[in-house]
Design a protein around this motif. Structure first.
Motif, PDB file in Angstrom:
ATOM      1  N   HIS A 164       0.851  16.521 -12.847  1.00  0.00           N
ATOM      2  CA  HIS A 164      -0.415  16.786 -13.570  1.00  0.00           C
ATOM      3  C   HIS A 164      -0.991  15.512 -14.247  1.00  0.00           C
ATOM      4  O   HIS A 164      -1.457  14.731 -13.528  1.00  0.00           O
ATOM      5  CB  HIS A 164       0.162  17.838 -14.745  1.00  0.00           C
ATOM      6  CG  HIS A 164       0.463  19.001 -14.438  1.00  0.00           C
ATOM      7  ND1 HIS A 164      -0.355  19.860 -13.983  1.00  0.00           N
ATOM      8  CD2 HIS A 164       1.752  19.638 -14.291  1.00  0.00           C
ATOM      9  CE1 HIS A 164       0.314  20.992 -13.709  1.00  0.00           C
ATOM     10  NE2 HIS A 164       1.599  20.785 -13.945  1.00  0.00           N
ATOM     11  N   ALA A 165      -0.678  15.360 -15.438  1.00  0.00           N
ATOM     12  CA  ALA A 165      -1.330  14.193 -16.151  1.00  0.00           C
ATOM     13  C   ALA A 165      -0.767  12.697 -15.726  1.00  0.00           C
ATOM     14  O   ALA A 165      -1.052  11.712 -15.867  1.00  0.00           O
ATOM     15  CB  ALA A 165      -1.208  14.383 -17.701  1.00  0.00           C
ATOM     16  N   LEU A 166       0.356  12.892 -15.033  1.00  0.00           N
ATOM     17  CA  LEU A 166       1.144  11.555 -14.689  1.00  0.00           C
ATOM     18  C   LEU A 166       0.728  11.194 -13.290  1.00  0.00           C
ATOM     19  O   LEU A 166       0.190  11.880 -12.678  1.00  0.00           O
ATOM     20  CB  LEU A 166       2.572  11.649 -15.151  1.00  0.00           C
ATOM     21  CG  LEU A 166       2.779  11.672 -16.637  1.00  0.00           C
ATOM     22  CD1 LEU A 166       4.234  11.704 -16.637  1.00  0.00           C
ATOM     23  CD2 LEU A 166       2.407  10.008 -16.944  1.00  0.00           C
ATOM     24  N   THR A 167       1.436   9.912 -13.096  1.00  0.00           N
ATOM     25  CA  THR A 167       0.930   9.339 -11.828  1.00  0.00           C
ATOM     26  C   THR A 167       2.123   8.596 -11.454  1.00  0.00           C
ATOM     27  O   THR A 167       3.021   8.330 -11.877  1.00  0.00           O
ATOM     28  CB  THR A 167      -0.213   8.698 -11.869  1.00  0.00           C
ATOM     29  OG1 THR A 167       0.340   7.540 -12.716  1.00  0.00           O
ATOM     30  CG2 THR A 167      -1.425   9.347 -12.441  1.00  0.00           C
ATOM     31  N   GLY A 168       1.665   7.974 -10.254  1.00  0.00           N
ATOM     32  CA  GLY A 168       2.435   7.027  -9.572  1.00  0.00           C
ATOM     33  C   GLY A 168       3.457   7.400  -8.565  1.00  0.00           C
ATOM     34  O   GLY A 168       3.767   8.823  -8.493  1.00  0.00           O
ATOM     35  N   ASP A 169       3.843   6.732  -7.596  1.00  0.00           N
ATOM     36  CA  ASP A 169       4.837   6.935  -6.810  1.00  0.00           C
ATOM     37  C   ASP A 169       6.154   6.772  -7.441  1.00  0.00           C
ATOM     38  O   ASP A 169       6.213   5.878  -8.392  1.00  0.00           O
ATOM     39  CB  ASP A 169       4.706   6.217  -5.642  1.00  0.00           C
ATOM     40  CG  ASP A 169       4.752   4.776  -5.764  1.00  0.00           C
ATOM     41  OD1 ASP A 169       5.264   3.909  -5.137  1.00  0.00           O
ATOM     42  OD2 ASP A 169       4.183   4.447  -6.734  1.00  0.00           O
ATOM     43  N   TRP A 226       0.828  -1.234   0.099  1.00  0.00           N
ATOM     44  CA  TRP A 226      -0.054   0.004   0.096  1.00  0.00           C
ATOM     45  C   TRP A 226       0.898   1.378  -0.092  1.00  0.00           C
ATOM     46  O   TRP A 226       1.251   2.014   1.010  1.00  0.00           O
ATOM     47  CB  TRP A 226      -0.932   0.064   1.224  1.00  0.00           C
ATOM     48  CG  TRP A 226      -2.086   1.130   1.402  1.00  0.00           C
ATOM     49  CD1 TRP A 226      -2.334   1.971   0.279  1.00  0.00           C
ATOM     50  CD2 TRP A 226      -3.081   1.530   2.146  1.00  0.00           C
ATOM     51  NE1 TRP A 226      -3.412   2.720   0.509  1.00  0.00           N
ATOM     52  CE2 TRP A 226      -3.758   2.428   1.630  1.00  0.00           C
ATOM     53  CE3 TRP A 226      -3.056   1.000   3.639  1.00  0.00           C
ATOM     54  CZ2 TRP A 226      -4.828   3.053   2.503  1.00  0.00           C
ATOM     55  CZ3 TRP A 226      -4.034   1.423   4.087  1.00  0.00           C
ATOM     56  CH2 TRP A 226      -4.838   2.527   3.747  1.00  0.00           C
ATOM     57  N   PRO A 227       1.292   1.581  -1.355  1.00  0.00           N
ATOM     58  CA  PRO A 227       2.392   2.505  -1.429  1.00  0.00           C
ATOM     59  C   PRO A 227       2.289   3.877  -0.456  1.00  0.00           C
ATOM     60  O   PRO A 227       3.105   4.612   0.161  1.00  0.00           O
ATOM     61  CB  PRO A 227       2.613   2.907  -2.697  1.00  0.00           C
ATOM     62  CG  PRO A 227       1.924   1.704  -3.372  1.00  0.00           C
ATOM     63  CD  PRO A 227       1.007   1.248  -2.522  1.00  0.00           C
ATOM     64  N   VAL A 228       0.764   4.290  -0.213  1.00  0.00           N
ATOM     65  CA  VAL A 228       0.800   5.420   0.248  1.00  0.00           C
ATOM     66  C   VAL A 228       1.078   5.542   1.935  1.00  0.00           C
ATOM     67  O   VAL A 228       1.342   6.409   2.763  1.00  0.00           O
ATOM     68  CB  VAL A 228      -0.719   6.155   0.204  1.00  0.00           C
ATOM     69  CG1 VAL A 228      -1.718   5.376   0.939  1.00  0.00           C
ATOM     70  CG2 VAL A 228      -0.478   7.748   0.421  1.00  0.00           C
ATOM     71  N   ALA A 229       0.871   4.219   2.519  1.00  0.00           N
ATOM     72  CA  ALA A 229       0.773   4.117   3.751  1.00  0.00           C
ATOM     73  C   ALA A 229       1.883   3.012   4.520  1.00  0.00           C
ATOM     74  O   ALA A 229       2.271   3.031   5.516  1.00  0.00           O
ATOM     75  CB  ALA A 229      -0.581   3.846   4.485  1.00  0.00           C
TER      76      ALA A 229
END
Ligand code: SF4
Ligand code: SF4
Ligand code: SF4
Ligand code: FES
Lengths: 147, 319, 416
Positions: free
Chosen positions: C392-397, B40-43
């Motif tokens: 903006h349009a992109l994502t992801g950690d 769960w990357p955010v946590a």
């Protein structure tokens, strides 16, 4: 190079336009073979979903045809169709679908020649517009499509 | 009982779905009591490499939020599919593209140009664009590939359940979780955490005959709080949208924008809404009806706000 | 909220005072939820569990296990109440549908205001309690204080934040103030002037752009007064202001600066302390607004009459100054948009902070463990858990990948 033969789907109301198409047929009027008719009881039955689906599944043009205003056998069906058509055309425009690909016509049971002419004209317009490539195609090149 | 192994991942997402999971509040502890969170990357601090090392299908349930917009999203969608027994498309983005899929009205080149070259705060004299493979010396840095359009999760991999909403409400998330724990799973492919009726059905406003003489935009009128918003001329997607959220936006005196997705049986939420509006416009002459319709601005963006990736036309046709 | 203010500007309409207060009330509650989540779920695990604890427990659940279920329950309850207030006003806590050009769509009844007052009292207490935890767990442990103050987590740049007319921190409205690394004001602007002060640089290896101070120019990834690099977010906001507008937060703010050696503070990890000072401010501000008699007014909307065209809105998002700029057609349909979102401001500082932390941690002869890598990641987590909104349009950690080279430039290890 192959000549492009557009595929055209028509949604025709049973009482007027389908009868008009029939008349064109028995009168041996010439119109191009690109047209495939789907018979409905009334244009009021036409949900824009039908048009979207036809385009999504390979049609290059879609015709909606029904009774002249005032002549609908269910009183208001064609009015409904006209209002939906107007709104749908605005939506299709935002989807980048050229105006010429979708058309609404009033054709009565007696108007066989008119029917043949509409099909001839419409086929030429759609032919000139070229094949309708669905937007899904624009994903070509994404790895998703390759796998 | 063996503890469940649970994962949650964000692809092309805003993070709101993660917040919605946190919004189950005290239930978070109940969840922790019966489940181990294995990704769960955010946590939680597990990494992609940890997931790669898991056995196939060893994650019991993966909640996947966000659409698929780039190659990293796709890679994780495939990886998590492989590692999970049950994959849930969680939230409107994963279910049907959601807000990110509105980008399907635009060409990828135009988006990149706007962001990296044309926007007024950008200073980019050499016209640099981010490169998927960037080499400096003998190191190559890989960035995700920015796809031509936005996909829903099930465009990429098979999905077991759909949980719509932007984000899904915490009450529904908890109910779905209880079902998962009970093991009484509904048939695969089901949409869960929703009602079978339309939003109008759970909306408490007074409904009379739906006949509309003119449409307004949200900033143009102050609607009363008792009567149906659509009857007051505001574009409310309630009639074609599934219930389940408890009519949240309506409670704030704003119309529904359709985030819970189409009613069962509707294959294209936006197309169906055209049909609905067509029948309620109270003008018999075609020209008059046209004038009423012309007051609806940006109908495509409004009717397909959350469902663009799953609309029959998928996106705008690009010249 | 920034988009709400931007559309006010686009439609050239000034919302009535009650609407502005309601927006600020909502926004204070939003800060409370966000800061609680960031501190307890993202920062606390590193400090409470220790930077090299097993990832399986180095998370919020581990924290709850360690500080006790009761504290855990209080954390959850207060974040929940903050979300409840947002939903009370805006239908939903996440993605509110509530701001409109000229005001808001729903007001607060007297009864609801009473509820907000009760919640606010509790939030103030909880914020003080959180500062106490920080004091007991972090400040009382000299090992942690050493980490916070170490050179590995020190970044000397300019700072930016929204301030009121008395130069006190404000989240909703005011002027953006910029101070140099020495704490002296070097710039100040209102929303429509943002382009004179901020510009963005593009690198081929990042989808996220790198904002910098336009007047200084892009000078690369450098610290110091002559560099255009600035930071935003909690610590930067405190550094860019002269103080806090509420009494308890002001006290907490003074204590922080006294402990860390005066203004400005360049210690990246002090971000977490600053966040808690802001938590207290948000709670106090929520309380003030909930008691304001105007908050239950019906005058919450003005119907815009002007032809829309262009507008800029700026607020302080929890993770930094947030700018929305729209150009519309005459119907108000957006033709062009430009957004500089919270974390984007900190893009260059994040890279620099990571590099510093990594250079300090990864040395010849030191075995590279996950704990050590986590020390590097902590530099990142000080700013933002999520890059998704910032791209903006992109994502992801962005998965952090560390390539370790030996002195001859050969890759010795790759860790992701
Ligand atoms: S569904 Fe909504 S809340 Fe969830 S990730 Fe997408 S935009 Fe965010
Ligand atoms: S159209 Fe909207 S306001 Fe009207 S009943 Fe349906 S959900 Fe409620
Ligand atoms: S009212 Fe409509 S837009 Fe709002 S949460 Fe419910 S389904 Fe979504
Ligand atoms: S019956 Fe022909 S259009 Fe209705």
């Amino acid at each position: 190079m192959d000549v492009f033969e557009p595929k055209i789907i028509g949604f025709l109301c049973n009482w007027c336009s389908y009868a008009g198409a029939d008349l064109a047929g028995v009168s041996r009027l010439q119109y191009p073979p690109n047209f495939r008719a789907i018979r409905l009881m009334c244009t009021g039955r036409i949900d824009p979903t039908f048009v979207f689906k036809a385009l999504a599944e390979g049609a290059d043009g879609v015709l909606i045809a029904g009774c002249h205003p005032g002549d609908c056998h269910y009183t208001e069906g064609n009015l409904n169709a006209a209002r939906r058509y107007h709104l749908m055309m605005k939506v299709l425009e935002d989807f980048g679908v050229e105006r010429g690909r979708v058309r609404l016509e009033w054709i009565s049971a007696a108007e066989g020649p008119l029917f043949a002419k509409v099909i001839r004209d419409f086929t030429e317009i759609v032919r000139a517009l070229g094949p309708f490539n669905q937007a899904a195609e624009s994903g070509a090149g994404d790895t998703v499509c390759a796998s | 009982m063996r503890k469940l192994r649970l994962a949650s991942y964000w692809a092309s997402a805003c993070g709101g779905c993660d917040v919605a999971i946190l919004d189950t509040n005290e239930h978070i502890l109940d969840i922790a009591a019966v489940a181990d969170i294995v990704f769960w990357p955010v946590a939680v601090d597990f990494k992609y490499s940890d997931v790669e090392a898991y056995d196939d299908r060893s994650i019991d349930v993966c909640l996947f939020h966000g659409a698929v917009r780039n190659s990293e999203n796709e890679h994780l969608a495939r990886l998590l599919r492989q590692k999970s027994e049950v994959l849930v498309a969680f939230g409107s983005c994963a279910v049907s593209g959601g807000i990110p899929a509105l980008a399907n009205f635009k060409r990828r080149e135009d988006i990149l140009n706007r962001v990296y070259r044309e926007s007024p705060s950008t200073e980019n004299p050499e016209s640099v664009l981010p490169q998927p493979h960037f080499t400096a010396g003998d190191i190559t840095l890989d960035l995700p590939d920015f796809y031509r359009r936005v996909y829903a999760l099930d465009d990429i991999v098979p999905v077991d359940y759909y949980l719509p909403g932007c984000p899904p409400t915490p009450e529904r998330i908890w109910e779905v979780f209880e079902v998962i724990v009970s093991g009484q799973l509904p048939p695969a492919g089901s949409t869960v955490g929703v009602a079978d009726h339309s939003l109008c059905h759970e909306c408490s406003r007074v409904k009379k005959e739906k006949k509309v003489k003119t449409f307004y935009r949200p900033h143009e009128i102050i609607p009363d709080r008792e009567n149906c918003l659509l009857e007051q001329g505001l574009i409310c997607l309630g009639p074609v949208t599934r219930g389940g959220c408890g009519a949240r936006c309506i409670a704030a005196n704003m119309a529904c924008r359709g985030c819970y997705g189409p009613m069962p049986g509707i294959i294209d939420q936006g197309a169906k809404f055209i049909s609905t509006l067509g029948s309620i416009i109270d003008e018999d002459r075609v020209e008059d009806a046209g004038a009423v319709i012309d007051r609806i601005v940006d109908p495509a963006g409004t009717f397909f706000r959350f469902s663009m990736a799953k609309s029959l036309l998928k996106g705008a046709r690009q010249p | 909220m920034a988009s709400g203010k931007a559309v006010d500007a686009v439609f050239r309409v000034d919302p009535p005072p009650a609407a502005k207060k309601l927006r600020e009330l909502y926004y204070s509650s939003h800060y409370i939820h966000s800061h609680i989540a960031h501190f307890y779920a993202l920062a606390a695990p590193d400090f409470v569990m220790g930077p090299d604890a097993d990832p399986a427990v180095r998370n919020i659940l581990g924290v709850v296990g360690k500080v006790g279920l009761e504290t855990g329950a209080a954390v959850i309850k207060h974040r929940a109440m903050a979300q409840e207030i947002q939903a009370l006003l805006a239908g939903k806590a996440t993605h509110p549908v509530w701001t409109l050009p000229g005001g808001v769509s729903k007001g607060l009844s007297r009864e609801e205001a009473g509820r907000v007052q009760k919640v606010a009292d509790s939030q103030v207490e909880f914020a003080r309690f959180s500062l106490q935890i920080f004091n007991d767990v972090v400040l009382a442990n000299s090992g942690y204080v050493d980490i916070i103050l170490s050179d590995a987590y020190r970044l000397e740049t300019s700072y930016m934040g929204l301030v009121d007319s008395a130069n006190r921190v404000n989240f909703y409205d005011g002027s953006v103030r910029i101070v140099g690394p020495d704490g002296v004001e070097t710039g100040r602007y209102r929303a429509p002037e943002y382009l004179e002060h901020v510009a963005e640089h593009v690198e081929p290896w990042s989808y996220l752009k790198f904002p910098y101070l336009r007047k200084t120019g892009w000078t690369g990834f450098r610290e110091g007064r002559d560099s255009g690099i600035y930071q935003a977010a909690p610590l930067a906001r405190l550094n860019a202001a002269d103080g806090m507008a509420t009494p308890l937060a002001q006290e907490a703010c003074e204590k922080m600066y006294a402990t860390l050696g005066g203004r400005p503070v360049h210690a990246v990890l002090a971000q977490h302390w600053a966040r808690l000072v802001e938590l207290l401010y948000a709670a106090e501000r929520l309380r003030e607004l909930a008691h304001d008699p105007e908050i239950t007014s019906d005058e919450i909307r003005i119907i815009p009459r002007e032809v829309p065209r262009e507008g800029v809105g700026i607020v302080e998002a929890p993770r930094g100054t947030l700018t929305h700029h729209y150009v519309t057609d005459e119907r108000g349909i957006v033709l062009k948009a430009n957004l500089i979102v919270g974390t984007t401001n900190n893009n260059a500082p994040i890279y620099m902070a990571i590099k510093k932390a990594a250079t300090a941690a990864i040395r010849p002869g030191v075995e590279i463990t996950r704990g050590l890598l986590n020390l590097v990641e902590m530099a990142f987590r000080a700013y933002d858990p999520c890059f998704s909104c910032a791209t903006h349009a992109l994502t992801g950690d962005l998965p952090l990948k560390v390539l370790v080279f030996d002195a001859w430039g050969d890759l010795v290890r790759e860790l992701t």
